[in-house]
Design a protein around this motif. Structure first.
Motif, short mmCIF file in Angstrom:
data_model
loop_
_atom_site.label_atom_id
_atom_site.label_comp_id
_atom_site.label_asym_id
_atom_site.label_seq_id
_atom_site.Cartn_x
_atom_site.Cartn_y
_atom_site.Cartn_z
N SER A 120 4.36 1.49 -3.19
CA SER A 120 3.14 1.64 -3.99
C SER A 120 2.24 0.42 -3.85
CB SER A 120 3.46 1.77 -5.48
OG SER A 120 4.34 2.81 -5.67
N LEU A 121 2.86 -0.76 -3.86
CA LEU A 121 2.07 -1.99 -3.77
C LEU A 121 1.38 -2.11 -2.41
CD1 LEU A 121 4.64 -4.17 -5.69
CD2 LEU A 121 2.24 -3.91 -6.36
N ARG A 122 2.13 -1.76 -1.36
CA ARG A 122 1.55 -1.85 -0.01
C ARG A 122 0.39 -0.87 0.13
NH1 ARG A 122 6.99 -1.34 2.53
NH2 ARG A 122 7.89 -3.42 2.52
N LEU A 123 0.60 0.33 -0.41
CA LEU A 123 -0.42 1.37 -0.33
C LEU A 123 -1.71 0.91 -1.02
CD1 LEU A 123 -0.17 4.26 0.84
CD2 LEU A 123 0.09 5.08 -1.51
N ALA A 124 -1.54 0.16 -2.10
CA ALA A 124 -2.71 -0.30 -2.87
C ALA A 124 -3.26 -1.62 -2.32
CB ALA A 124 -2.31 -0.47 -4.33
N GLY A 125 -2.61 -2.15 -1.29
CA GLY A 125 -3.09 -3.40 -0.69
C GLY A 125 -2.82 -4.64 -1.54
#
Ligand code: SAH
Length: 267
Positions: A120-125
């Protein structure tokens, strides 16, 4: 928000939103003195701490006074926050500029759903770091003073869960586990241990294999129950361990001094 980077200005003079960050921190098995130095530093620089049930209050006390502490864990009579809601909350707080510390028991990447939070964190940058923690199997072995691997007795270590996503026993390759000759560390197996033992014995593992259940490993209220693969499940049900319990199965368990003493008494 001491740890937040300052507001930046882009090349064309446009003010960019202040971006926070997240750190997934392994809190270890319980006591604050089993935290890593890096974990302590991360907690000390948190603006928001999201923590699971059973995190020692002394660990939460390491966070700055002004930091928000959010309990996302399970408690009696109250449901845990859904994992997707936790993922959203970490991202939301980090995008608002906070340093979010996600404090998880043991190691965040061992049966901790840390992978879903990372996604989730990676997806949100959102920039993210992970701080490892002492996982329950290592804490229990240290406490019992037994090796998890042994050059003559156990050449591999297998972390298995006794609890699938729907609550039932996962479909492990029991034959491969039984054949491995290594040590099994069964997480979340308190309730399913009878089924785990049945499958392993049916797959060819000896019922006489030493086994131990450790409740609250490395905490002051730790309890241990020694037995064999064949008799530990019934003994554990009778003992009624309610705290987090790890089960170790394998020849190395026979090296525990306590067990050896019990066997001497029984002989
Ligand atoms: N990320 C954690 C595991 C989370 S799954 C870790 O690395 O340790 C939760 C399971 O971990 C519990 O059901 C139990 O099997 C085990 N566990 C966690 N803390 C424990 C402790 N102090 N003593 C015994 N088992 C523990």
């Amino acid at each position: 928000m001491s740890a937040c980077p300052p507001v930046e200005t882009g090349p064309v003079g446009v003010t960019l939103a202040r971006l926070g960050r997240a750190t997934l921190v392994g809190a270890g098995p319980g006591d604050a003195d089993l935290l890593t130095v890096r974990a302590v530093r991360a907690i000390q620089s948190a603006d928001v701490v999201l923590y699971d049930a059973l995190i020692d209050p002394a660990i939460l006390d390491l966070a700055p006074i002004g930091a928000r502490r959010i309990d996302v864990g399970k408690r009696c009579g109250r449901h845990a926050m859904q994992q997707t809601a936790i993922n959203r909350l970490i991202v939301k707080e980090a995008l608002a500029g906070a340093h979010v510390v996600r404090l998880k028991g043991g190691d965040p990447l061992v049966f901790g759903r840390g992978g879903e939070e990372l996604d989730s964190l990676r997806l949100a940058g959102v920039p993210v770091a992970v701080v490892p923690g002492v996982t329950a199997a290592c804490a229990a072995a240290a406490s019992l003073q037994i090796p998890l691997t042994h050059r003559d007795m156990s050449r591999s270590l297998h972390f298995v869960t006794g609890h699938g996503s729907d609550g039932s026993l996962p479909n492990h390759d029991w034959a491969a586990l039984a054949r491995s000759g290594g040590t099994l560390a069964a997480y979340m197996a308190g309730r399913t241990l009878p089924a785990v033992a049945e499958r392993l014995i049916a797959a060819g593992m000896s019922g006489a294999t030493p086994a131990v259940a450790v409740e609250n490993a490395a905490r002051p209220n730790e309890r241990r129950l020694f037995g064999t693969l064949a008799d530990l499940p019934a003994a554990l049900t009778k003992a009624g361990f309610v705290g987090p319990t790890l089960v170790l199965i394998g020849a190395v368990v026979g090296l525990a001094e306590e067990r050896t003493a019990l066997e001497r008494l029984a002989a």
